[in-house]
Design an enzyme around this catalytic site. Structure first.
Site, PDB file in Angstrom:
ATOM      1  N   ARG A  80      -2.907   3.142  12.727  1.00 21.82           N
ATOM      2  CA  ARG A  80      -2.486   4.383  12.050  1.00 21.82           C
ATOM      3  C   ARG A  80      -1.477   5.140  12.900  1.00 21.82           C
ATOM      4  O   ARG A  80      -0.670   5.894  12.371  1.00 21.82           O
ATOM      5  CB  ARG A  80      -3.705   5.210  11.667  1.00 21.82           C
ATOM      6  CG  ARG A  80      -4.467   4.495  10.549  1.00 21.82           C
ATOM      7  CD  ARG A  80      -5.710   5.201  10.098  1.00 21.82           C
ATOM      8  NE  ARG A  80      -6.432   4.356   9.152  1.00 21.82           N
ATOM      9  CZ  ARG A  80      -7.645   4.625   8.683  1.00 21.82           C
ATOM     10  NH1 ARG A  80      -8.252   5.727   9.074  1.00 21.82           N
ATOM     11  NH2 ARG A  80      -8.224   3.815   7.838  1.00 21.82           N
TER      12      ARG A  80
ATOM     13  N   GLU B  98     -16.424  -7.934  -4.503  1.00 19.09           N
ATOM     14  CA  GLU B  98     -14.988  -7.621  -4.399  1.00 19.09           C
ATOM     15  C   GLU B  98     -14.163  -8.907  -4.385  1.00 19.09           C
ATOM     16  O   GLU B  98     -13.133  -9.014  -5.047  1.00 19.09           O
ATOM     17  CB  GLU B  98     -14.698  -6.833  -3.108  1.00 19.09           C
ATOM     18  CG  GLU B  98     -15.237  -5.419  -3.095  1.00 19.09           C
ATOM     19  CD  GLU B  98     -14.336  -4.426  -3.832  1.00 19.09           C
ATOM     20  OE1 GLU B  98     -13.295  -4.842  -4.363  1.00 19.09           O
ATOM     21  OE2 GLU B  98     -14.698  -3.235  -3.872  1.00 19.09           O
TER      22      GLU B  98
ATOM     23  N   LYS C  12     -11.342  -8.040   6.523  1.00 17.83           N
ATOM     24  CA  LYS C  12     -10.776  -7.171   7.544  1.00 17.83           C
ATOM     25  C   LYS C  12     -11.728  -6.033   7.872  1.00 17.83           C
ATOM     26  O   LYS C  12     -12.238  -5.416   6.950  1.00 17.83           O
ATOM     27  CB  LYS C  12      -9.473  -6.627   6.967  1.00 17.83           C
ATOM     28  CG  LYS C  12      -8.756  -5.632   7.771  1.00 17.83           C
ATOM     29  CD  LYS C  12      -7.430  -5.379   7.128  1.00 17.83           C
ATOM     30  CE  LYS C  12      -6.867  -4.159   7.759  1.00 17.83           C
ATOM     31  NZ  LYS C  12      -6.375  -3.216   6.849  1.00 17.83           N
TER      32      LYS C  12
ATOM     33  N   CYS D 221      -3.820   6.196   0.117  1.00 21.27           N
ATOM     34  CA  CYS D 221      -3.340   4.898  -0.360  1.00 21.27           C
ATOM     35  C   CYS D 221      -2.940   4.928  -1.830  1.00 21.27           C
ATOM     36  O   CYS D 221      -2.574   3.894  -2.403  1.00 21.27           O
ATOM     37  CB  CYS D 221      -4.412   3.840  -0.144  1.00 21.27           C
ATOM     38  SG  CYS D 221      -4.938   3.731   1.575  1.00 21.27           S
TER      39      CYS D 221
ATOM     40  N   SER E 213      -5.803  -3.905  14.685  1.00 19.53           N
ATOM     41  CA  SER E 213      -5.228  -3.217  15.846  1.00 19.53           C
ATOM     42  C   SER E 213      -6.258  -2.852  16.916  1.00 19.53           C
ATOM     43  O   SER E 213      -6.009  -3.019  18.106  1.00 19.53           O
ATOM     44  CB  SER E 213      -4.495  -1.968  15.372  1.00 19.53           C
ATOM     45  OG  SER E 213      -5.356  -1.138  14.613  1.00 19.53           O
TER      46      SER E 213
ATOM     47  N   LYS F   9     -12.193  -5.130   2.550  1.00 21.12           N
ATOM     48  CA  LYS F   9     -11.630  -4.261   3.570  1.00 21.12           C
ATOM     49  C   LYS F   9     -12.593  -3.119   3.823  1.00 21.12           C
ATOM     50  O   LYS F   9     -12.828  -2.285   2.946  1.00 21.12           O
ATOM     51  CB  LYS F   9     -10.282  -3.730   3.099  1.00 21.12           C
ATOM     52  CG  LYS F   9      -9.639  -2.807   4.105  1.00 21.12           C
ATOM     53  CD  LYS F   9      -8.212  -2.512   3.728  1.00 21.12           C
ATOM     54  CE  LYS F   9      -7.620  -1.501   4.677  1.00 21.12           C
ATOM     55  NZ  LYS F   9      -6.253  -1.151   4.302  1.00 21.12           N
TER      56      LYS F   9
ATOM     57  N   ARG G 272     -10.968   7.266   4.058  1.00 23.76           N
ATOM     58  CA  ARG G 272     -10.741   6.225   3.045  1.00 23.76           C
ATOM     59  C   ARG G 272     -12.045   5.657   2.514  1.00 23.76           C
ATOM     60  O   ARG G 272     -12.049   4.576   1.939  1.00 23.76           O
ATOM     61  CB  ARG G 272      -9.878   5.114   3.661  1.00 23.76           C
ATOM     62  CG  ARG G 272      -8.588   5.657   4.230  1.00 23.76           C
ATOM     63  CD  ARG G 272      -7.403   4.731   4.091  1.00 23.76           C
ATOM     64  NE  ARG G 272      -6.228   5.574   4.233  1.00 23.76           N
ATOM     65  CZ  ARG G 272      -5.328   5.457   5.186  1.00 23.76           C
ATOM     66  NH1 ARG G 272      -5.408   4.468   6.049  1.00 23.76           N
ATOM     67  NH2 ARG G 272      -4.314   6.285   5.251  1.00 23.76           N
TER      68      ARG G 272
ATOM     69  N   CYS H 254      -0.022   4.156   1.679  1.00 20.72           N
ATOM     70  CA  CYS H 254      -0.430   5.140   2.694  1.00 20.72           C
ATOM     71  C   CYS H 254       0.666   5.475   3.706  1.00 20.72           C
ATOM     72  O   CYS H 254       0.725   6.593   4.209  1.00 20.72           O
ATOM     73  CB  CYS H 254      -1.705   4.703   3.404  1.00 20.72           C
ATOM     74  SG  CYS H 254      -1.540   3.191   4.363  1.00 20.72           S
TER      75      CYS H 254
ATOM     76  N   CYS I  68       0.871  -1.176   0.000  1.00 21.83           N
ATOM     77  CA  CYS I  68       0.000   0.000   0.000  1.00 21.83           C
ATOM     78  C   CYS I  68       0.907   1.224   0.000  1.00 21.83           C
ATOM     79  O   CYS I  68       2.084   1.126   0.345  1.00 21.83           O
ATOM     80  CB  CYS I  68      -0.901   0.018   1.230  1.00 21.83           C
ATOM     81  SG  CYS I  68      -2.224   1.257   1.112  1.00 21.83           S
TER      82      CYS I  68
HETATM   83  C1  PBG Z   1      -3.202  -0.009   4.953  1.00 25.74           C
HETATM   84  C2  PBG Z   1      -3.517  -0.912   6.090  1.00 25.74           C
HETATM   85  C3  PBG Z   1      -4.215  -0.590   7.262  1.00 25.74           C
HETATM   86  C4  PBG Z   1      -4.242  -1.739   8.055  1.00 25.74           C
HETATM   87  C5  PBG Z   1      -3.571  -2.734   7.347  1.00 25.74           C
HETATM   88  N1  PBG Z   1      -3.156  -2.201   6.132  1.00 25.74           N
HETATM   89  C6  PBG Z   1      -4.736   0.715   7.721  1.00 25.74           C
HETATM   90  C7  PBG Z   1      -5.769   1.430   6.990  1.00 25.74           C
HETATM   91  O1  PBG Z   1      -6.380   0.992   6.020  1.00 25.74           O
HETATM   92  O2  PBG Z   1      -5.978   2.563   7.399  1.00 25.74           O
HETATM   93  C8  PBG Z   1      -4.878  -1.856   9.392  1.00 25.74           C
HETATM   94  C9  PBG Z   1      -4.391  -2.964  10.250  1.00 25.74           C
HETATM   95  C10 PBG Z   1      -4.755  -2.849  11.678  1.00 25.74           C
HETATM   96  O3  PBG Z   1      -5.563  -1.989  12.090  1.00 25.74           O
HETATM   97  O4  PBG Z   1      -4.240  -3.672  12.455  1.00 25.74           O
HETATM   98  N2  PBG Z   1      -1.913  -0.182   4.476  1.00 25.74           N
END
Ligand code: PBG
Length: 327
Positions: free
Chosen positions: A205, A233, A248, A130, A274, A195, A217, A122, A120
């Protein structure tokens, strides 16, 4: 009624019978550990909102790599931060960046560990979006070659699976074509197919310093209200050549994991993100829940929902707890 109601109770009467009729089992083979890699040397920075998680420079990765291998985890997932961010996220394809260096380090120390890399922009763009921007909005098609470049850079360093998490349309096809053209037909794609634009990514983040500087996003991540869209998707990514499909976040999307599992024959990965980890850690620190029991029950629910692979910041703990329980 073919089954009188007392029959179920008889089958729960002893631990041996419970084991005998248990339908799903969590095993360290199901788990993969996310790692955050940063530039520099001798850096190991705890992430405040994710107790137990550190952002590490490549020279500090050894303990995590060795612990993951010793715990029997099959895979780790790498997130990188660049030394400098710019408009296009060019750090994402720097062959001397933290992610390619970490891949080589892992392959040297634990050749049996599969390496998955998040793809990604970002964390690499100054604006935190992204993809590349045109008049303030992400330009989907202009972003595709950059994602392919990043994926190829990871493949060259030895990644087993590249995992595009950007949610641009057509990126799985673009990455597959670039990998094949460059002779990396054996490098697989784990697509973050489903996602959601989720509030559960907050602590990540902080860890990846990847919050968008303006806006959000929601133009490319999915509305949590939708599940048919998830299947569209997932089907599109399967069609474009994804080898595994990710859903996710995980705990708030058990129904989606189940739906993807039933709709498509590809392995399904769940990302326990997270915010899910932070909630368990915070409540456990207050003594309000039992961390081990709550974490294992949550991961078990993801397995029961149909996940073949679970990405979790609890992976090392969970593997240890399962080993202690004789699983
Ligand atoms: C983007 C990405 C994100 C996460 C994994 N890949 C963050 C987002 O989309 O803002 C989140 C993973 C997590 O919260 O543990 N590269």
């Amino acid at each position: 009624m073919p089954f009188p109601s007392h029959r179920a109770r008889r089958l729960r009467a002893t631990p041996a019978l419970r084991r005998l009729v248990r339908e799903t089992r969590l095993h360290p083979d199901d788990l993969a550990l996310p790692l955050f890699v940063i530039p520099g040397r001798r850096r190991c920075e705890p992430v405040a909102s994710m107790p137990g998680v550190c952002r590490r420079s490549v020279d500090q990765l050894a303990p995590e790599i060795e612990a993951a291998a010793a715990a029997g985890l099959p895979a780790v997932l790498l997130f990188g931060l660049p030394a400098d961010k710019d408009e296009t996220g060019s750090g994402a394809w720097d062959p001397r960046g933290p992610v390619p260096m970490a891949i080589r380090e892992i392959k040297r120390r634990a050749p049996g560990l599969a390496v998955v890399t998040d793809v990604c922009l970002c964390a690499y763009t100054r604006h935190g979006h992204c993809g590349v921007l045109r008049r303030g909005a992400i330009d989907n098609d202009a972003t595709l070659p950059l994602l392919a470049r990043s994926a190829l850079c990871h493949a060259r360093a030895g990644a087993d699976l590249v995992a595009p998490s950007d949610m641009m349309d057509g990126r799985v096809g673009a990455i597959r074509a670039a990998l094949d053209r460059a002779g990396f037909a054996d490098t697989g794609i784990l697509s973050y197919a489903v996602k959601y634009a989720s509030a559960f990514y907050g602590p990540f983040r902080d860890a990846a310093a990847s919050a968008p500087a303006h806006g959000d996003r929601r133009s490319h991540q999915m509305d949590p209200a939708n599940v048919r869209e998830a299947l569209r998707e997932a089907a599109a990514d399967a069609e474009e050549g994804a080898d595994l499909l990710m859903v996710k976040p995980a705990l708030a999307c058990l129904d989606v994991i189940r739906a993807v599992r039933e709709a498509l024959p590809l392995p399904v990965a769940a990302y326990s993100v997270s915010g899910e980890y932070a909630m368990i850690k915070a409540a456990a620190a207050q003594g309000w829940v039992d961390e081990r029991a709550v974490a294992l029950e949550s991961l078990g629910a993801m397995k029961r929902a149909g996940a073949d692979v679970i990405f979790t910041y609890h992976a090392l703990d969970a593997a240890r707890w399962l080993a202690e329980a004789g699983a």
